[in-house]
Design a protein around this motif. Sequence first.
Motif, short mmCIF file in Angstrom:
data_model
loop_
_atom_site.label_atom_id
_atom_site.label_comp_id
_atom_site.label_asym_id
_atom_site.label_seq_id
_atom_site.Cartn_x
_atom_site.Cartn_y
_atom_site.Cartn_z
N UNK A 72 0.64 -1.19 0.16
CA UNK A 72 -0.03 -0.41 -0.48
C UNK A 72 0.65 1.15 -0.22
N UNK A 73 0.41 2.63 -0.48
CA UNK A 73 0.89 3.49 -0.49
C UNK A 73 0.22 4.11 1.01
N UNK A 74 0.55 5.30 0.65
CA UNK A 74 0.94 5.78 2.03
C UNK A 74 -0.66 5.66 2.09
N UNK A 121 -21.55 -1.53 0.75
CA UNK A 121 -20.52 -1.35 0.12
C UNK A 121 -19.32 -0.80 0.53
N UNK A 122 -18.78 -0.13 1.51
CA UNK A 122 -17.60 0.11 1.97
C UNK A 122 -16.41 -1.01 1.60
N UNK A 123 -16.92 -2.18 2.37
CA UNK A 123 -16.35 -3.07 1.95
C UNK A 123 -15.91 -4.04 0.30
N UNK A 124 -16.52 -3.65 -0.06
CA UNK A 124 -16.51 -3.52 -1.31
C UNK A 124 -14.98 -2.39 -1.49
N UNK A 125 -15.27 -1.21 -1.54
CA UNK A 125 -14.09 -0.15 -1.73
C UNK A 125 -12.75 -0.13 -1.56
N UNK A 126 -13.11 -1.20 -0.15
CA UNK A 126 -11.30 -1.42 0.88
C UNK A 126 -10.79 -3.13 -0.18
N UNK A 127 -12.04 -3.39 -0.65
CA UNK A 127 -11.75 -5.14 -1.47
C UNK A 127 -10.71 -4.15 -2.97
N UNK A 128 -11.73 -3.35 -3.47
CA UNK A 128 -11.07 -2.85 -4.53
C UNK A 128 -9.80 -2.31 -4.37
N UNK A 129 -9.02 -1.32 -3.24
CA UNK A 129 -8.24 -0.33 -3.13
C UNK A 129 -7.10 -1.87 -2.63
N UNK A 130 -7.41 -3.13 -1.90
CA UNK A 130 -6.80 -4.12 -2.16
C UNK A 130 -5.95 -4.54 -2.74
N UNK A 131 -7.23 -5.15 -3.90
CA UNK A 131 -6.84 -5.45 -5.42
C UNK A 131 -5.83 -4.40 -6.38
N UNK A 152 -7.76 3.05 3.75
CA UNK A 152 -8.13 1.85 4.96
C UNK A 152 -8.27 2.03 6.18
N UNK A 153 -7.65 3.03 6.34
CA UNK A 153 -8.06 2.82 7.96
C UNK A 153 -9.12 4.03 8.14
N UNK A 199 -16.39 1.89 8.93
CA UNK A 199 -17.15 0.33 9.00
C UNK A 199 -17.58 -0.01 10.15
N UNK A 200 -16.84 -0.36 10.82
CA UNK A 200 -16.69 -0.13 12.63
C UNK A 200 -17.78 0.40 13.07
N UNK A 201 -17.86 1.52 12.35
CA UNK A 201 -19.46 2.38 12.98
C UNK A 201 -20.67 2.17 12.40
N UNK A 202 -19.89 1.52 11.32
CA UNK A 202 -21.55 1.04 10.80
C UNK A 202 -22.49 0.16 11.79
#
Length: 66
Positions: free
Chosen positions: A12-14, A39-49, A20-21, A27-30
């Motif tokens: 990961x870049x900074x 939707x948020x988990x999908x966005x995190x998965x895209x960043x990771x991929x 991601x943080x 995600x935790x709050x929701x």
Amino acid sequence: MASDPFEHLAPYTLGETARMVGLGVRITRREAKGKPTARLEARADRIQAEAEERAEKTLPYRRTKP
């Protein structure tokens, strides 16, 4: 050879790390409010991929095989 202080963040870049943080916090709050997080988990998965795909091309020396 000097040690890279951000090596533990690879691939990961900074900016990606910050996103991601931030997504993890949202995600935790929701989840605590009982709201959907797909939707948020999908966005995190895209960043990771994207980060892993880029790492395979540019950082092959840092990748370890399990």
